[in-house]
Design an enzyme around this catalytic site. Sequence first.
Site, short mmCIF file in Angstrom:
data_model
loop_
_atom_site.label_atom_id
_atom_site.label_comp_id
_atom_site.label_asym_id
_atom_site.label_seq_id
_atom_site.Cartn_x
_atom_site.Cartn_y
_atom_site.Cartn_z
N THR A 59 8.09 9.29 -14.04
CA THR A 59 7.98 8.78 -12.69
C THR A 59 6.66 9.24 -12.07
OG1 THR A 59 9.17 8.45 -10.61
CG2 THR A 59 9.39 10.63 -11.62
N LYS A 63 3.00 7.62 -14.69
CA LYS A 63 3.32 6.43 -15.50
C LYS A 63 2.09 5.87 -16.23
CE LYS A 63 7.12 5.07 -12.48
NZ LYS A 63 7.72 4.05 -11.62
N ASP A 99 10.99 -0.72 -15.02
CA ASP A 99 10.95 -1.02 -13.58
C ASP A 99 10.84 -2.53 -13.36
OD1 ASP A 99 10.94 1.65 -12.68
OD2 ASP A 99 8.76 1.80 -12.85
N GLY A 120 1.22 -4.03 -0.85
CA GLY A 120 0.86 -2.82 -1.58
C GLY A 120 0.19 -3.16 -2.89
N ALA A 121 -0.60 -2.22 -3.41
CA ALA A 121 -1.36 -2.47 -4.64
C ALA A 121 -1.32 -1.25 -5.56
CB ALA A 121 -2.79 -2.85 -4.28
N GLY A 122 -0.21 -0.51 -5.51
CA GLY A 122 -0.05 0.65 -6.39
C GLY A 122 0.68 0.27 -7.67
N GLY A 123 1.21 1.29 -8.36
CA GLY A 123 1.88 1.07 -9.64
C GLY A 123 3.12 0.19 -9.54
N TYR A 206 14.82 3.02 -1.11
CA TYR A 206 16.28 2.80 -1.17
C TYR A 206 17.12 3.80 -0.40
CZ TYR A 206 15.34 6.07 -4.96
OH TYR A 206 14.87 7.13 -5.69
N GLY A 226 15.82 -1.11 -2.44
CA GLY A 226 15.50 -0.90 -3.86
C GLY A 226 16.56 -0.19 -4.69
P1 NDP Z 1 1.28 4.19 -5.09
O1 NDP Z 1 0.87 5.50 -4.52
O2 NDP Z 1 0.83 3.81 -6.45
O3 NDP Z 1 0.84 2.99 -4.07
C1 NDP Z 1 1.06 3.09 -2.71
C2 NDP Z 1 0.60 1.80 -1.99
O4 NDP Z 1 1.08 1.90 -0.65
C3 NDP Z 1 -0.91 1.58 -1.91
O5 NDP Z 1 -1.16 0.20 -2.04
C4 NDP Z 1 -1.27 2.06 -0.50
O6 NDP Z 1 -2.37 1.38 0.08
C5 NDP Z 1 -0.02 1.66 0.24
N1 NDP Z 1 0.26 2.46 1.43
C6 NDP Z 1 0.54 3.79 1.51
N2 NDP Z 1 0.78 4.16 2.78
C7 NDP Z 1 0.64 3.02 3.53
C8 NDP Z 1 0.77 2.75 4.91
N3 NDP Z 1 1.08 3.72 5.81
N4 NDP Z 1 0.58 1.49 5.34
C9 NDP Z 1 0.28 0.51 4.46
N5 NDP Z 1 0.14 0.69 3.14
C10 NDP Z 1 0.31 1.95 2.68
O7 NDP Z 1 2.87 4.18 -5.00
P2 NDP Z 1 3.93 3.61 -6.03
O8 NDP Z 1 3.64 2.18 -6.31
O9 NDP Z 1 4.08 4.54 -7.16
O10 NDP Z 1 5.30 3.73 -5.17
C11 NDP Z 1 5.45 2.99 -3.99
C12 NDP Z 1 6.90 3.06 -3.49
O11 NDP Z 1 7.80 2.52 -4.46
C13 NDP Z 1 7.41 4.47 -3.18
O12 NDP Z 1 8.05 4.39 -1.93
C14 NDP Z 1 8.41 4.74 -4.30
O13 NDP Z 1 9.42 5.63 -3.87
C15 NDP Z 1 8.97 3.35 -4.53
N6 NDP Z 1 9.58 3.10 -5.88
C16 NDP Z 1 10.87 2.63 -5.95
C17 NDP Z 1 11.47 2.35 -7.18
C18 NDP Z 1 12.89 1.87 -7.26
O14 NDP Z 1 13.47 1.90 -8.35
N7 NDP Z 1 13.49 1.40 -6.20
C19 NDP Z 1 10.73 2.54 -8.45
C20 NDP Z 1 9.37 3.03 -8.26
C21 NDP Z 1 8.84 3.29 -7.02
P3 NDP Z 1 -3.92 1.86 -0.14
O15 NDP Z 1 -4.35 1.26 -1.44
O16 NDP Z 1 -4.64 1.29 1.04
O17 NDP Z 1 -3.92 3.36 -0.16
#
Ligand code: NDP
Length: 260
Positions: A59, A63, A99, A120-123, A206, A226
Amino acid sequence: MKKFKIFGNPLSHTLSPHMHNSAFKILNIDARYFTCELKDGSKIKEVFLSQNLSGANITVPFKEQVFTQCDEVRGIAKEIKAVNTIINQNGKIIGFNTDAPGFIISIKEFLPIKSALVLGAGGTAKAISCALKDKNIHVEILNRSQKRLKSFNEFKTYAWENFTPKQYDIIINTTSAGLSDENLPAPKELLTKTLMQANFAYDVIYHKKTPFLNLAHTLNITCKNGKDMLLYQGVLAFELFTNTKANQQTIDIMKLALDN
Ligand code: NDP
């Protein structure tokens, strides 16, 4: 006894050990699942093999790092370039991403849909976008800033400043806005105008009702959190760990573990 672990940091809130151990116990499988909080993700392969683990989940924030440590990566993980499940096949590490298919199972009551906006644009955004694209659903990405959008070159992407609200069937929040604060994942006016044209709102968070889902709820949009994504990524990992197909009893056991 077979041993499984979850690697991540922090792990204090993870529900995976309880979910997997409940299934192992009730189904009489001689296995245990433990947490392993690491500072340095580059050591995961070494720890996994030296402890003779049969499998593991990965996690945040490891990843992508584990993706590069696998001897072989299978399925959609190759496209996402991130691995959340590994298994030990004769000393070789085989990596998967559950996932992405877990998310698709979690939206089955919304299907068929044609279009999605991923916030969002993370993992997690990457896993969900690739999963939707694989189902021939048109996906666009909206992020707070430009930098991370660079890794989404197969998708139409926007930063807040160049986005104009339009119609999508589903809006999915994958940002961490709302996770431990009361922030919306995008400016309220922009979100409201987009949500008003959508049928469904989904938040990968979630453990609480987020400001994003609260806003969608006030606009009478069907909402989902979630929890089922968490459940089904776990069910699919369990299938890989045990080399079995999870039946309804197994799914119910794991679901109950998440609810308690
Ligand atoms: P990352 O850190 O890889 O990405 C975070 C993203 O959120 C970025 O795009 C960032 O934008 C954006 N962001 C952060 N804070 C803000 C804000 N205040 N306003 C707007 N955009 C924001 O995170 P992950 O992808 O690893 O995880 C994201 C979420 O997914 C978490 O909450 C995690 O708990 C949840 N999750 C749930 C799962 C499930 O099974 N239900 C599985 C995996 C994750 P910027 O690029 O501008 O910084």
